[in-house]
Design an enzyme around this catalytic site. Sequence first.
Site, PDB file in Angstrom:
ATOM      1  N   ASP A  40      19.936  43.662  20.796  1.00 27.48           N
ATOM      2  CA  ASP A  40      20.896  43.332  19.250  1.00 27.48           C
ATOM      3  C   ASP A  40      21.032  41.817  19.265  1.00 27.48           C
ATOM      4  O   ASP A  40      20.890  41.079  19.540  1.00 27.48           O
ATOM      5  CB  ASP A  40      22.500  44.206  19.478  1.00 27.48           C
ATOM      6  CG  ASP A  40      23.341  42.953  19.502  1.00 27.48           C
ATOM      7  OD1 ASP A  40      23.901  42.201  20.713  1.00 27.48           O
ATOM      8  OD2 ASP A  40      23.910  42.340  18.469  1.00 27.48           O
TER       9      ASP A  40
ATOM     10  N   CYS B  46       6.207  50.560   6.817  1.00 28.11           N
ATOM     11  CA  CYS B  46       7.827  50.693   5.843  1.00 28.11           C
ATOM     12  C   CYS B  46       7.226  50.665   4.405  1.00 28.11           C
ATOM     13  O   CYS B  46       6.164  50.180   3.991  1.00 28.11           O
ATOM     14  CB  CYS B  46       8.356  49.131   5.948  1.00 28.11           C
ATOM     15  SG  CYS B  46       8.182  48.075   5.181  1.00 28.11           S
TER      16      CYS B  46
ATOM     17  N   CYS C 202       5.741  47.660   2.125  1.00 29.17           N
ATOM     18  CA  CYS C 202       4.410  47.416   2.684  1.00 29.17           C
ATOM     19  C   CYS C 202       3.587  48.595   2.324  1.00 29.17           C
ATOM     20  O   CYS C 202       2.321  47.454   1.754  1.00 29.17           O
ATOM     21  CB  CYS C 202       3.976  47.212   3.688  1.00 29.17           C
ATOM     22  SG  CYS C 202       5.151  45.806   4.590  1.00 29.17           S
TER      23      CYS C 202
END
Lengths: 379, 379
Positions: free
Chosen positions: B273, B313, B316
């Site tokens: 993380d 995404c 893009c």
Amino acid sequence: MTQIPDLQGGCRWQGLAMDGHARTGVLHTAHGPMETPAFMAVGTVGTVKAMTADAVRATGTQCVLGNTYHLMLRPGGDRIEALGGLHRFMDWPGPILTDSGGFQVMSLASLRQLDVDGVTFRSHIDGSRHRLTPAIAVGLQHQFDSTITMVLDECTPFPADHDTARASMELSLRWAERSKQAFRPRPGYGLFGIVQGSTYPDLRAWSAAGLRDIGFDGYAVGGLAVGEGQAAMLRTLDVTVTLLPREAPRYLMGVGTPDDLLESVRRGIDMFDCVMPTRAGRTARAFTSQGARNLRNARHAADARPLDPGCPCPACQRHSRAYLHHLFRTEEMLGPMLLTWHNLTYYQRLMQGMRAAIRDHRLDDHIAGVRAGWAAAED
Amino acid sequence: MTQIPDLQGGCRWQGLAMDGHARTGVLHTAHGPMETPAFMAVGTVGTVKAMTADAVRATGTQCVLGNTYHLMLRPGGDRIEALGGLHRFMDWPGPILTDSGGFQVMSLASLRQLDVDGVTFRSHIDGSRHRLTPAIAVGLQHQFDSTITMVLDECTPFPADHDTARASMELSLRWAERSKQAFRPRPGYGLFGIVQGSTYPDLRAWSAAGLRDIGFDGYAVGGLAVGEGQAAMLRTLDVTVTLLPREAPRYLMGVGTPDDLLESVRRGIDMFDCVMPTRAGRTARAFTSQGARNLRNARHAADARPLDPGCPCPACQRHSRAYLHHLFRTEEMLGPMLLTWHNLTYYQRLMQGMRAAIRDHRLDDHIAGVRAGWAAAED
């Protein structure tokens, strides 16, 4: 659903039903249809604040508004044109209406100097010097590839005495004619005139007649929602709307509250834009079928109920009022994101409800029902 | 794809393939599977900053991390429990891992007083007084309904001399045992221990052995990425990972850069993380297959190319670098929103690529290929 008319002459509004003065229809454009009465989401610099373009679409929004003043300063008309226009830039293939910049020059720019040909001003961002004339404003909107171009006008301040309002209106009328001369007609694209004249019925009539003589694809009512109050605004609409051609769309600029929309649709307005749902969303204020709510209020902190139970937006479908309260309390970006989404969804559902009610000739009953919902003190 | 093992004993990691020390597998939990190596998106106060839960899902993220310290202050454990747990609160039905609060108490809280039983501190928000003990930290995570609970530990500051690091590690070991006693096992839920010991191999070995004796569902490596540098971090991983049980997942806390992920996966780490992709996204820094880019840089202002051509995404697929630059220049919220979405997508695709490469026993080649992409100066 409807036959798409020939768009060679510009964008074309097709009426489908009337209920009193209210009308519902479709504005056919080069970038697809917009059902009216329509609420256009404000996307000032090429983004509806706090929303992806997909999210804007999901709210039911069909047309987005851009601001020529902001876009000419950043990123500029040449840049947007080189990048393929505003539709591609902001991922909005649907209709885009751009204002002419006149309103923002008056409200934001500094050191502005008005002359008969246009206005010179300094940018509120970096003080750089710029000029807008009718031809420049229309040329910029060509560079943006705006579906609907607005003429350059002077938004008459309120209050204004009759002489001031008349002089301002006459200037706007001259600019409207020059805007028309500069506008390059293309199939499915439109140029809208803007009625001015403050709250004076004779000046509104003069302005409307002058604009009709020039001839536009649509007619906006400008210079309202600038401090005159709802009653004066509605009185001005009463005398203005009947002077506009029935076959053209009518656009009330910069309006308004949900109640303003009900009353203006009732008077025959077809199109609206306003920062209210997006700006309110960023400041924790939600419009709901039970009236407005401030999500910062501590009474929402433990409330597991959805914000507005019937609403299909993710804020209402996925989260509690307690979560939305928590997001604003912790100043998380998701608070403005979700509440903007909700408020735009609320506005679009308000318009959808009115369109259906007009088709069924029950608009007055529908409006009474909406207001009864607002008045029901549920908590 | 894989048989879901019996989860009566807790969450269960199932190895699928190894390549050197690197492994790929699936962590089966009460809230669904998490493929490893996994990157968990940081959702500090119950929201991954600038992202809707749907957007987080769309990036390929399978597990979200919450911070006990932040959530105990706002909105509080009782509130989250009353609202049905953190999954429902933040609309994340998938696995949620929560840290124990120890790290944030050290880095954020003021007037903290450490004793053998826990730590007393004042909130960085309003100065209110709070206490965390192993039992309290675990109890809060029960209230959150966290899929994976972390033991309370003291994150040893860097640098620390051997005596300090040893005392700190021994304290964490005692707290780990008390955390285990406080933890209520439920099918598909897990409790992870945290190896401490700074950069001292003997202390890391002591800590790992102590934790194995207590017995956990997974083992985290803590106290790294706190200023020791990548080389020291990787040396510490080299000596630590081999001391951890092969059948349990290994989680490197708070790490890291894309290169850190490549090197740590190579050494056998399964879970990560880090705030890096989300925080960088809010400050215009993009991770791409051609290396990192700062979208505020003027060289992107007229660039019509997508940020990272192969990326799925919306930043893009729908927009140009020029548009992203424009959003950051105008300080529009959509800039952080789109770039956070992109960066999380980049991190998840980096993990997906490594998982596939481990399955095909070509991780070293794959890592070399990723690095070659970063080095290719495309513009």
